[in-house]
Scaffold this motif. Structure first.
Motif, PDB file in Angstrom:
ATOM      1  N   UNK A  14       0.741  -0.939  -0.112  1.00 40.40           N
ATOM      2  CA  UNK A  14       0.033   0.009   0.047  1.00 40.40           C
ATOM      3  C   UNK A  14       1.281   1.271  -0.259  1.00 40.40           C
ATOM      4  N   UNK A  15       2.203   1.132   0.079  1.00 41.90           N
ATOM      5  CA  UNK A  15       3.032   2.458   0.354  1.00 41.90           C
ATOM      6  C   UNK A  15       3.214   2.602  -0.771  1.00 41.90           C
ATOM      7  N   UNK A  45      -0.477  -7.223  -0.250  1.00 43.84           N
ATOM      8  CA  UNK A  45      -0.369  -7.475   0.829  1.00 43.84           C
ATOM      9  C   UNK A  45      -0.795  -8.400   1.511  1.00 43.84           C
ATOM     10  N   UNK A  89      13.086   0.807  12.138  1.00 41.32           N
ATOM     11  CA  UNK A  89      11.846   2.159  11.550  1.00 41.32           C
ATOM     12  C   UNK A  89      11.000   2.766  12.965  1.00 41.32           C
ATOM     13  N   UNK A  96       9.688   6.604  13.133  1.00 37.12           N
ATOM     14  CA  UNK A  96       8.776   6.540  12.613  1.00 37.12           C
ATOM     15  C   UNK A  96       7.404   6.456  14.247  1.00 37.12           C
ATOM     16  N   UNK A 135      -0.508  -3.075   4.986  1.00 37.02           N
ATOM     17  CA  UNK A 135       1.088  -2.439   5.277  1.00 37.02           C
ATOM     18  C   UNK A 135       1.592  -1.794   6.010  1.00 37.02           C
ATOM     19  N   UNK A 164       4.646  -3.196   8.352  1.00 33.06           N
ATOM     20  CA  UNK A 164       5.692  -2.203   8.370  1.00 33.06           C
ATOM     21  C   UNK A 164       6.483  -2.163   9.956  1.00 33.06           C
ATOM     22  N   UNK A 165       5.460  -2.526  11.030  1.00 36.72           N
ATOM     23  CA  UNK A 165       5.869  -2.538  12.303  1.00 36.72           C
ATOM     24  C   UNK A 165       6.825  -3.721  12.587  1.00 36.72           C
ATOM     25  N   UNK A 224      12.302  -0.534   3.721  1.00 38.16           N
ATOM     26  CA  UNK A 224      10.879   0.042   3.703  1.00 38.16           C
ATOM     27  C   UNK A 224      10.223   0.489   4.962  1.00 38.16           C
ATOM     28  N   UNK A 225      10.859   1.930   5.068  1.00 39.32           N
ATOM     29  CA  UNK A 225      10.106   2.176   5.706  1.00 39.32           C
ATOM     30  C   UNK A 225       9.371   3.127   5.893  1.00 39.32           C
ATOM     31  N   UNK A 226       8.225   2.866   6.708  1.00 38.42           N
ATOM     32  CA  UNK A 226       6.213   2.897   7.224  1.00 38.42           C
ATOM     33  C   UNK A 226       6.147   4.647   6.689  1.00 38.42           C
ATOM     34  N   UNK A 227       5.582   5.209   5.576  1.00 42.18           N
ATOM     35  CA  UNK A 227       5.418   5.795   6.411  1.00 42.18           C
ATOM     36  C   UNK A 227       3.632   6.470   6.041  1.00 42.18           C
ATOM     37  N   UNK A 228       2.996   5.343   6.579  1.00 45.47           N
ATOM     38  CA  UNK A 228       2.001   5.453   6.784  1.00 45.47           C
ATOM     39  C   UNK A 228       1.133   5.610   8.366  1.00 45.47           C
TER      40      UNK A 228
END
Lengths: 553, 308
Positions: free
Chosen positions: A75-76, A104, A326, A330, B254, B258-259, B266-270
């Motif tokens: 989805x990204x 996915x 990450x 984030x 997604x 990502x977590x 593949x960094x989470x941008x969501x």
């Protein structure tokens, strides 16, 4: 309706794996011989292939080729047909891909369905080692180890990076492997603990390097903040305490949590033993029991959702939490931005444990590619293998898939010094740029770009993360257990034992750690495992190991 | 004309006498408890929804810190702008609308016709027809045979793969059948005497009297199709054919995967409030359908239509 759907999803896996056997049981044996490379007839299958393909040679099909490929839609970066990746790929290799797009969220289910119904695309990337096993006996997928001699880059990397033993862990009982894994030059340890470095500074503490020091640091914090638990963990899905037990188990010389394996290789005895009953496992449980008992670790660490754990950390009610590169950037840092901008959060190097200053070598294999058995019947088979070899395993192909086209998406200032083009952003390296390497160009796509040399892997890491990885690189590697693939009947049998054994181990682990059960009852717990078939299980494993050893060792 | 003295009425309301009908003590206690309990249900049902709306309008740091309850904190709508600027979101949204409308239409036509036929007690072979329907409730071909069937019929990657295979829900069929069975046969007999054939009877007499059940069925079907993703997941191989539910499901998966950090670099941008935003955007339209359908839930439409 909701119940209906949930039931359907659950039944997908069960039904497909069962039906795969039924649907494909009658297929031929995929052209494989008894040993690697032997008896494989490739005559007439080299249409479009290059005669002089080798390491360092750009693969270009001699005629336009098209391969059907399963595509994992992230989805990204939703798939776009006009990505430069596809355009440039066609230009360089003369190959186009016919994609079956699968979200996915349910990639594995759809893959099982497609294989089961005989409708599988030729190339199925993003297959994690182990998930190919249900399909092996159906002969619906290709024993790819028979054909690796068509892949000079793959073979060279396995040899250079010493990955033969790793590959052996993929072998099935016929001595072949069915998934072509992604290869890493060096193991990659991402998960560790994040701590409030500013609090450590204030208290005059150093970042811990061993689990004993970690305990000392927590004690010192507890003295200062007696009302709080200094450490509150996260990542409890699907296994309670999954991540914490994983990294702790590794350094205690056993396996637990996310990384739990039922069998553990006992080097001295030369046989497998049951992990949950070993002294190493017990030592790990005792360590955690100590932390919880002394109020150093939040008892909810093993059951809470990620969000409450992050909130405790962000609100200053805990000072240590599980992390990867990450989540550090984030989740944690943004949470502090408003409330406590002075807080300094960082990864601590993975602490060393009784097993030494070690990390797991298994991380050198990534998810990889599985092939439909029909692939070997195609007249373009040799060309396809060369294409796979170039795109996924050659230095040029890996650089292309990750960074894109030089002077369009990136520039280099010499060996390994990659810079994004000014108008392109990726992992916030160029936050002001209006285009994105993944979304707008299709590079660094998890489907095509993974693994590779350490230099390439680190080229997108922040400086902080590179430093962390340097300390990780100094660690020793844990030895890999010898291969012990099951026959079909054995796998069926051990699957019956696995669930109750695993459930009981998980349950008892938590009870011991949280103090609901006293450690003096350890022997009783081992006896309970015994009643659930522990020894029978291990006997089957050792039998499989000895058989493989005598046949293929 | 009967005149009413307002003061007397007020007097009687203010001072209820022991004569006449009035609520018993037990009934009043029940009403208080009932109100409290139902208000509790309202709170339990509404709270998550209001919370999602609040999250969708909040700043990221407040969400991460867990500050958001009923009122948005650090008001921001950038995520709405972001999601709405994704063309795939709108393509998939349009798909969902198309799939829902077409599927509901087909399902209604087929279910109504089948149910009407089954409601005729004197129909020969009726038991067999009911048996056929009920059989499919308990047994089906299984996932892979279904997939092979739909694929070999050439329905894959078309709208028909979604709207045809489950066009008749047996549960809905049986509900409708029993509703039709309860219609007075005299009405249909009267229609027949007036010269209507079977189809016209269904169209001009039975259906207008069945607005309540038709509205219920439309609601059942459309909500089910609006929420469904599995059929589309099975039979659609291209992202531009997916309904919005798959888009949403994938978005959430997604964000979660990502977590777990398995994918290199593949960094989470969501942001987590993208989920909330998408949920709000997806739920709103179907929520708006309820008030319009609700007015057909009327009872007693046939009161006095037959004299016995």
């Amino acid at each position: 309706m909701v119940r209906h759907r949930a039931k359907l999803t659950a039944s997908v896996m069960v039904t497909t794996s069962a039906l795969v056997l039924a649907a494909c049981g009658g297929g031929d044996d995929g052209g494989g011989g008894s040993d690697e490379g032997e008896g494989v007839d490739l005559e007439g299958k080299d249409v479009g292939a290059m005669d002089d393909y080798d390491i360092g040679v750009q693969f270009t099909a001699t005629e336009p080729l098209n391969f059907s490929t399963l595509y994992n839609e992230h989805p990204n970066y939703p798939l776009k047909d006009d990505w430069l990746f596809f355009e440039e790929l066609e230009e360089r290799t003369n190959v186009t891909l016919d994609l079956t797009v699968v979200p996915l969220s349910d990639y594995d289910d759809k893959r099982s369905l497609l294989i089961g119904s005989g409708d599988a695309p030729t190339i199925m990337p993003k297959t994690y080692p182990g998930s190919e096993e249900p399909f092996v006996s159906s002969r619906a997928i290709l024993p790819i180890s028979d054909y690796v001699d068509l892949m000079p880059n793959f073979q060279a990397k396995v040899e250079q990076w010493g990955l033969e033993d790793n590959l052996d862990t993929l072998r099935q009982q016929d001595g072949k492997f069915y998934v072509l894994p992604g290869l890493h030059e060096a193991p990659w340890q991402d998960y560790t603990i994040a701590m409030r470095l500013d609090v450590l500074d204030d208290l005059g503490l150093e970042a811990p390097t061993t689990w004993d020091e970690f305990r000392d640091v927590l004690e010192a914090i507890k003295e200062e903040y007696p009302d709080d638990y200094p450490f509150s963990g996260r990542w409890n899905v699907p296994t309670p305490g999954g991540s914490m037990l994983n990294i702790l188990g590794m350094t205690f010389g056993t396996s637990a949590g996310w990384g739990f394996n039922h069998e553990q290789w006992d080097e001295e005895a030369g046989e497998f033993v049951y992990t949950g009953a070993t002294d190493e496992y017990r030592a790990m449980v005792e360590y955690l029991r100590g932390l919880v008992d002394d109020g150093l670790m939040d008892p909810e660490s093993f059951t809470q959702d990620d969000d409450p754990a992050i909130q405790k950390f962000a609100n200053g009610r805990s000072f240590a939490i599980g992390t990867n590169a990450q989540t550090l950037v984030n989740d944690y840092r943004p949470a502090f931005e408003d409330k406590n901008p002075d807080a300094e959060i960082g990864k601590i190097p993975l602490p060393a444990g009784p097993a030494g200053n070690v990390i797991n070598a298994a991380s050198q294999l990534e998810n990889g590619i599985m092939f439909s058995a029909d692939a070997a019947e195609s007249e373009n088979f040799v060309a396809m293998m060369q294409f796979i070899d170039w795109l996924w395993y050659s230095d040029e192909g890996q650089e292309f898939a990750k960074w894109g086209v030089e002077d369009v998406t990136y520039t280099t200032g010499g060996e390994g010094d990659y810079q994004l083009a000014d108008d392109v952003d990726f992992v916030s390296l160029n936050p002001d740029a209006d285009k994105h390497l993944q979304e707008d160009f299709g590079f660094s796509n998890g489907m095509f770009a993974y693994g590779g040399s350490t230099e390439l892997l680190h080229s997108t890491f922040s400086e902080e993360e590179q430093e962390f990885q340097e300390t990780m690189a100094e660690k020793d590697l844990l030895p890999l257990p010898p291969p012990h693939p099951f026959t079909e009947e054995e796998r069926e049998q051990v699957t019956l034992w696995e669930t109750p054994l695993r459930d009981h181990t998980d349950q008892a682990t938590l009870q011991f750690i949280l103090g609901q059960r006293d450690l003096s009852e350890w022997d009783a717990y081992v006896a309970e495992l015994e009643a659930k078939g522990m020894s029978q299980y291990i006997d089957v494993v050792n039998e499989a190991y000895e058989r493989f050893e005598s046949e293929h060792g | 004309m009967v005149t009413v003295d307002p003061t007397k009425v007020a007097d009687r309301i203010a001072r209820p006498t022991t004569s006449g009908i009035q609520d018993s003590r037990g009934y009043r206690v029940f009403q208080v408890f009932n109100t409290v309990a139902l208000l509790g249900v309202v709170v339990v049902t509404l709270y998550p929804f209001v919370n999602i709306i609040a999250q969708s309008l909040s700043g990221e740091s407040h969400i991460r810190a867990g500050d958001v309850n009923l009122i948005p904190r650090g008001f921001n709508v950038t995520t709405y702008e972001l999601v709405m600027s994704d063309s795939m979101f709108w393509i998939n949204y349009r798909n969902t609308v198309v799939y829902t409308v077409v599927a509901t239409l087909i399902a209604m036509v087929l279910t109504t016709c089948y149910a009407y036929v089954l409601s005729k007690r004197n129909l020969r072979g009726r038991t067999f027809l009911i048996g056929v329907a009920v059989f499919t409730m308990f047994f089906n071909g299984g996932l892979i045979p279904n997939y092979v069937l739909v694929t070999s019929l050439g329905l894959k990657n078309t709208l028909w793969a979604i709207v045809l295979p489950n066009a008749i829900s047996v549960f809905n069929l049986l509900v409708m059948k029993s509703f039709f069975e309860n219609l007075p046969t005299e009405l249909e007999e009267a229609a027949k005497i007036d010269g209507l054939n079977t189809y016209k009877t269904l169209w001009y007499v039975v259906l207008p009297l069945s607005k309540a059940v038709v509205a219920t069925m439309i609601l059942f079907y459309s909500v089910a199709y609006w929420n469904s993703w599995f059929q589309a997941f099975l039979y659609m191989d291209r992202a531009e054919l997916f309904p919005i539910t798959i888009y949403l499901r994938n978005l959430i998966a997604g964000a979660n995967s990502a977590g777990a950090g398995l994918e290199s670099s593949d960094l989470a941008q969501v942001a987590s409030n993208i989920q909330a935003v998408t949920m709000v955007l997806t739920v709103l339209p179907i929520l708006c359908v309820y008030p319009f359908i609700q007015r057909y839930f009327v009872s007693g439409v046939m009161l006095g239509s037959v004299k016995q």
